[in-house]
Motif scaffolding. Structure first.
Motif, PDB file in Angstrom:
ATOM      1  N   ARG A 176      -1.331   1.365  10.466  1.00  0.00           N
ATOM      2  CA  ARG A 176      -2.060   0.442   9.617  1.00  0.00           C
ATOM      3  C   ARG A 176      -3.161   1.187   8.895  1.00  0.00           C
ATOM      4  NH1 ARG A 176      -5.193  -4.098  12.808  1.00  0.00           N
ATOM      5  NH2 ARG A 176      -3.049  -4.632  13.344  1.00  0.00           N
ATOM      6  N   GLY A 177      -3.545   0.678   7.740  1.00  0.00           N
ATOM      7  CA  GLY A 177      -4.580   1.290   6.939  1.00  0.00           C
ATOM      8  C   GLY A 177      -4.536   0.765   5.523  1.00  0.00           C
ATOM      9  N   PRO A 178      -5.447   1.240   4.677  1.00  0.00           N
ATOM     10  CA  PRO A 178      -5.447   0.793   3.280  1.00  0.00           C
ATOM     11  C   PRO A 178      -4.195   1.248   2.554  1.00  0.00           C
ATOM     12  CG  PRO A 178      -6.956   2.632   3.581  1.00  0.00           C
ATOM     13  CD  PRO A 178      -6.502   2.251   4.945  1.00  0.00           C
ATOM     14  N   GLY A 179      -3.705   0.421   1.650  1.00  0.00           N
ATOM     15  CA  GLY A 179      -2.495   0.795   0.933  1.00  0.00           C
ATOM     16  C   GLY A 179      -2.118  -0.211  -0.123  1.00  0.00           C
ATOM     17  N   LEU A 180      -0.820  -0.324  -0.369  1.00  0.00           N
ATOM     18  CA  LEU A 180      -0.280  -1.189  -1.418  1.00  0.00           C
ATOM     19  C   LEU A 180       0.904  -1.997  -0.890  1.00  0.00           C
ATOM     20  CD1 LEU A 180      -0.125   1.251  -4.496  1.00  0.00           C
ATOM     21  CD2 LEU A 180      -1.882  -0.474  -4.026  1.00  0.00           C
ATOM     22  N   SER A 181       1.152  -3.088  -1.601  1.00  0.00           N
ATOM     23  CA  SER A 181       2.376  -3.865  -1.454  1.00  0.00           C
ATOM     24  C   SER A 181       3.061  -3.871  -2.815  1.00  0.00           C
ATOM     25  CB  SER A 181       2.083  -5.290  -0.994  1.00  0.00           C
ATOM     26  OG  SER A 181       3.285  -6.050  -0.971  1.00  0.00           O
ATOM     27  N   VAL A 182       4.241  -3.266  -2.899  1.00  0.00           N
ATOM     28  CA  VAL A 182       4.966  -3.113  -4.160  1.00  0.00           C
ATOM     29  C   VAL A 182       6.209  -4.000  -4.091  1.00  0.00           C
ATOM     30  CG1 VAL A 182       6.012  -1.487  -5.764  1.00  0.00           C
ATOM     31  CG2 VAL A 182       4.127  -0.745  -4.303  1.00  0.00           C
ATOM     32  N   ALA A 208       1.345   9.076  -0.069  1.00  0.00           N
ATOM     33  CA  ALA A 208       1.717   8.043   0.908  1.00  0.00           C
ATOM     34  C   ALA A 208       1.931   8.676   2.275  1.00  0.00           C
ATOM     35  CB  ALA A 208       2.970   7.323   0.454  1.00  0.00           C
ATOM     36  N   GLU A 209       1.436   8.010   3.324  1.00  0.00           N
ATOM     37  CA  GLU A 209       1.524   8.542   4.684  1.00  0.00           C
ATOM     38  C   GLU A 209       2.540   7.789   5.541  1.00  0.00           C
ATOM     39  OE1 GLU A 209      -2.448   8.348   6.112  1.00  0.00           O
ATOM     40  OE2 GLU A 209      -3.171   9.968   4.815  1.00  0.00           O
ATOM     41  N   ALA A 210       2.760   6.534   5.257  1.00  0.00           N
ATOM     42  CA  ALA A 210       3.746   5.744   5.996  1.00  0.00           C
ATOM     43  C   ALA A 210       4.185   4.593   5.105  1.00  0.00           C
ATOM     44  CB  ALA A 210       3.168   5.232   7.310  1.00  0.00           C
ATOM     45  N   MET A 211       5.469   4.216   5.191  1.00  0.00           N
ATOM     46  CA  MET A 211       5.960   3.104   4.387  1.00  0.00           C
ATOM     47  C   MET A 211       7.204   2.509   5.023  1.00  0.00           C
ATOM     48  SD  MET A 211       7.675   4.997   1.059  1.00  0.00           S
ATOM     49  CE  MET A 211       6.340   6.165   0.847  1.00  0.00           C
ATOM     50  N   THR A 251       6.001  -1.632   1.557  1.00  0.00           N
ATOM     51  CA  THR A 251       4.639  -1.620   2.102  1.00  0.00           C
ATOM     52  C   THR A 251       4.284  -0.175   2.408  1.00  0.00           C
ATOM     53  OG1 THR A 251       4.983  -3.820   3.049  1.00  0.00           O
ATOM     54  CG2 THR A 251       3.111  -2.534   3.869  1.00  0.00           C
ATOM     55  N   VAL A 252       3.202   0.324   1.824  1.00  0.00           N
ATOM     56  CA  VAL A 252       2.872   1.737   1.915  1.00  0.00           C
ATOM     57  C   VAL A 252       1.404   1.882   2.263  1.00  0.00           C
ATOM     58  CG1 VAL A 252       2.502   1.826  -0.592  1.00  0.00           C
ATOM     59  CG2 VAL A 252       2.883   3.946   0.669  1.00  0.00           C
ATOM     60  N   ILE A 253       1.072   2.930   3.072  1.00  0.00           N
ATOM     61  CA  ILE A 253      -0.294   3.242   3.469  1.00  0.00           C
ATOM     62  C   ILE A 253      -0.700   4.553   2.801  1.00  0.00           C
ATOM     63  CG2 ILE A 253      -1.819   3.829   5.397  1.00  0.00           C
ATOM     64  CD1 ILE A 253      -0.086   2.091   7.181  1.00  0.00           C
ATOM     65  N   GLY A 254      -1.855   4.501   2.159  1.00  0.00           N
ATOM     66  CA  GLY A 254      -2.368   5.677   1.466  1.00  0.00           C
ATOM     67  C   GLY A 254      -3.511   5.274   0.559  1.00  0.00           C
ATOM     68  N   ASP A 255      -3.869   6.139  -0.373  1.00  0.00           N
ATOM     69  CA  ASP A 255      -4.934   5.831  -1.329  1.00  0.00           C
ATOM     70  C   ASP A 255      -4.397   4.826  -2.352  1.00  0.00           C
ATOM     71  OD1 ASP A 255      -7.232   5.824  -2.822  1.00  0.00           O
ATOM     72  OD2 ASP A 255      -6.762   7.677  -3.877  1.00  0.00           O
ATOM     73  N   ALA A 288      -2.949  -2.503   5.246  1.00  0.00           N
ATOM     74  CA  ALA A 288      -1.496  -2.619   5.150  1.00  0.00           C
ATOM     75  C   ALA A 288      -0.894  -2.230   6.489  1.00  0.00           C
ATOM     76  CB  ALA A 288      -0.973  -1.738   4.033  1.00  0.00           C
ATOM     77  N   GLU A 289       0.072  -3.033   6.949  1.00  0.00           N
ATOM     78  CA  GLU A 289       0.688  -2.774   8.252  1.00  0.00           C
ATOM     79  C   GLU A 289       2.139  -2.353   8.059  1.00  0.00           C
ATOM     80  OE1 GLU A 289       0.306  -5.969  10.950  1.00  0.00           O
ATOM     81  OE2 GLU A 289      -1.901  -5.923  10.994  1.00  0.00           O
ATOM     82  N   VAL A 290       2.434  -1.222   8.656  1.00  0.00           N
ATOM     83  CA  VAL A 290       3.803  -0.715   8.681  1.00  0.00           C
ATOM     84  C   VAL A 290       4.259  -0.803  10.124  1.00  0.00           C
ATOM     85  CG1 VAL A 290       5.292   1.262   8.249  1.00  0.00           C
ATOM     86  CG2 VAL A 290       3.389   0.794   6.706  1.00  0.00           C
ATOM     87  N   SER A 291       5.013  -1.867  10.430  1.00  0.00           N
ATOM     88  CA  SER A 291       5.370  -2.153  11.819  1.00  0.00           C
ATOM     89  C   SER A 291       6.799  -1.784  12.173  1.00  0.00           C
ATOM     90  CB  SER A 291       5.151  -3.648  12.113  1.00  0.00           C
ATOM     91  OG  SER A 291       5.899  -4.440  11.209  1.00  0.00           O
ATOM     92  N   ALA A 292       7.661  -1.585  11.183  1.00  0.00           N
ATOM     93  CA  ALA A 292       9.043  -1.232  11.472  1.00  0.00           C
ATOM     94  C   ALA A 292       9.102   0.171  12.080  1.00  0.00           C
ATOM     95  CB  ALA A 292       9.876  -1.303  10.201  1.00  0.00           C
ATOM     96  N   LEU A 293       9.957   0.331  13.078  1.00  0.00           N
ATOM     97  CA  LEU A 293      10.076   1.614  13.784  1.00  0.00           C
ATOM     98  C   LEU A 293      11.451   2.206  13.563  1.00  0.00           C
ATOM     99  CD1 LEU A 293       8.362   0.711  17.177  1.00  0.00           C
ATOM    100  CD2 LEU A 293       7.330   1.706  15.128  1.00  0.00           C
ATOM    101  N   HIS A 294      11.482   3.504  13.647  1.00  0.00           N
ATOM    102  CA  HIS A 294      12.745   4.238  13.520  1.00  0.00           C
ATOM    103  C   HIS A 294      13.074   4.871  14.858  1.00  0.00           C
ATOM    104  CE1 HIS A 294      15.712   7.184  12.149  1.00  0.00           C
ATOM    105  NE2 HIS A 294      15.804   6.472  11.022  1.00  0.00           N
ATOM    106  N   ALA A 295      14.310   4.782  15.235  1.00  0.00           N
ATOM    107  CA  ALA A 295      14.731   5.380  16.511  1.00  0.00           C
ATOM    108  C   ALA A 295      14.541   6.898  16.456  1.00  0.00           C
ATOM    109  CB  ALA A 295      16.178   5.044  16.800  1.00  0.00           C
ATOM    110  N   PRO A 296      14.099   7.492  17.563  1.00  0.00           N
ATOM    111  CA  PRO A 296      13.929   8.951  17.562  1.00  0.00           C
ATOM    112  C   PRO A 296      15.235   9.655  17.237  1.00  0.00           C
ATOM    113  CG  PRO A 296      12.880   7.978  19.490  1.00  0.00           C
ATOM    114  CD  PRO A 296      13.678   6.888  18.848  1.00  0.00           C
ATOM    115  N   VAL A 297      15.109  10.700  16.450  1.00  0.00           N
ATOM    116  CA  VAL A 297      16.277  11.464  16.030  1.00  0.00           C
ATOM    117  C   VAL A 297      16.532  12.574  17.050  1.00  0.00           C
ATOM    118  CG1 VAL A 297      17.281  12.889  14.218  1.00  0.00           C
ATOM    119  CG2 VAL A 297      15.821  10.951  13.622  1.00  0.00           C
ATOM    120  N   LYS A 298      17.732  12.632  17.553  1.00  0.00           N
ATOM    121  CA  LYS A 298      18.104  13.681  18.490  1.00  0.00           C
ATOM    122  C   LYS A 298      18.647  14.871  17.708  1.00  0.00           C
ATOM    123  CE  LYS A 298      20.935  14.686  22.549  1.00  0.00           C
ATOM    124  NZ  LYS A 298      21.952  14.154  23.503  1.00  0.00           N
TER     125      LYS A 298
END
Length: 306
Positions: A176-182, A208-211, A251-255, A288-298
């Motif tokens: 979570r952090g400041p960002g945009l909704s596009v 962008a740091e997370a989306m 949904t993206v976190i960044g400036d 802005a909250e980025v709550s979706a998770l990605h399964a770890p990549v093996k």
């Protein structure tokens, strides 16, 4: 002529000291005789007659022979001492020459201008200061790591921070952090996967740091480095194998300011979607909250470089 002189028959006075034994014909006896112990000098080598003054002569020896012998002996002693003194002087001179050559100045340094020498000294001084600062910083880090509980706590906090950053980048942790909704609204043409990918690339380039990408049905997919986009049927969008229906929202976190400017540049994403009859709505978000998770990549092939 006196009586003593007449007795000798030579006209010379009779010697008063001890005389050598006479032979049968009045000649000196050639056979050596043991000298009188009183006449042997303790400094005279054995078997040699004592050296007398230059004006006297021993019995049976030619006049002046002992003086010549004394002069020759003195000459031998003077020659040995002179040779030793000459050798010492030669060694002293050689040592002085070597010392002068060793302490002589380098002609290159002597020819260097004063301005160059000042500049070189200044550079060396600056380099020394930088090295001292680096040493102090490393010593401070070492003290913190070796200071018992404080060092362990600092190491644990640093490891936790790095793990959180890697988890956000890998999509395994929410952020979570400041960002945009596009928001992308389709017009006469559906929103293609190419337009969504173009928007993701421009947002990444803007810091962008997370989306995540969400569909109209509420499903969301975390966007990471390996995420791919495909066009689905009936205007759907396939993200990492999961279909999403429109409208689509990133949904993206960044400036916020930098990312909004990147989306609105002439010929950018907003202009391209508008050319297809659609619309791009950009909204600032304080949180802005980025709550979706990605399964770890093996990883199967990649290995860290040791």
């Amino acid at each position: 002529m006196s009586e003593e002189q007449s007795e000798t028959g030579t006209g010379w006075p009779r010697p008063t000291g001890p005389t050598r034994p006479q032979g049968p014909a009045g000649e000196p006896d050639p056979r050596p005789e043991a000298p009188d112990p009183d006449e042997i000098s303790p400094l005279t080598p054995e078997g040699e007659p004592p050296v007398e003054d230059a004006g006297s002569s021993g019995a049976g020896a030619p006049e002046g022979s002992s003086g010549v012998r004394a002069v020759f002996g003195l000459g031998r002693r003077f020659t040995s001492a002179g040779a030793m003194i000459a050798l010492l002087l030669g060694l002293l001179g050689f040592t002085l020459v070597v010392q002068l050559r060793t302490t002589s100045t380098d002609p290159t340094s002597a020819a260097t201008r004063q301005e160059d020498l000042v500049r070189i000294f200044s550079d060396l001084d600056s380099r020394e200061k930088r090295l001292r600062q680096d040493i102090e910083s490393l010593e401070e880090s070492q003290r913190q790591l070796r200071s018992g509980e404080q060092g362990r706590q600092a190491a644990l906090e640093e490891a936790t921070r790095r793990a959180d950053e890697l988890g956000i980048l890998a999509g395994t942790l929410p952020a979570r952090g400041p960002g945009l909704s596009v928001r992308f609204e389709a017009g006469s043409k559906p929103i293609s996967a190419y337009r969504i990918l173009d928007a993701v690339q421009e947002l990444r380039g803007a810091g962008a740091e997370a989306m995540q990408v969400s569909g109209g049905d509420g499903a969301s997919v975390r966007v990471i480095a390996s995420t791919y986009f495909l066009d689905g049927g009936d205007g759907a969008l396939v993200v990492d194998g999961r279909p999403l229906t429109g409208p689509f929202t990133i949904t993206v976190i960044g400036d916020p300011t930098t990312m909004a400017t990147a989306l609105r540049i002439p010929g950018g994403v907003a202009a391209s979607v508008a050319g297809d009859g659609g619309n791009v709505i950009v909204e600032d978000r304080e949180v802005a909250e980025v709550s979706a998770l990605h399964a770890p990549v093996k990883l199967e092939h990649a290995r860290p470089v040791s």
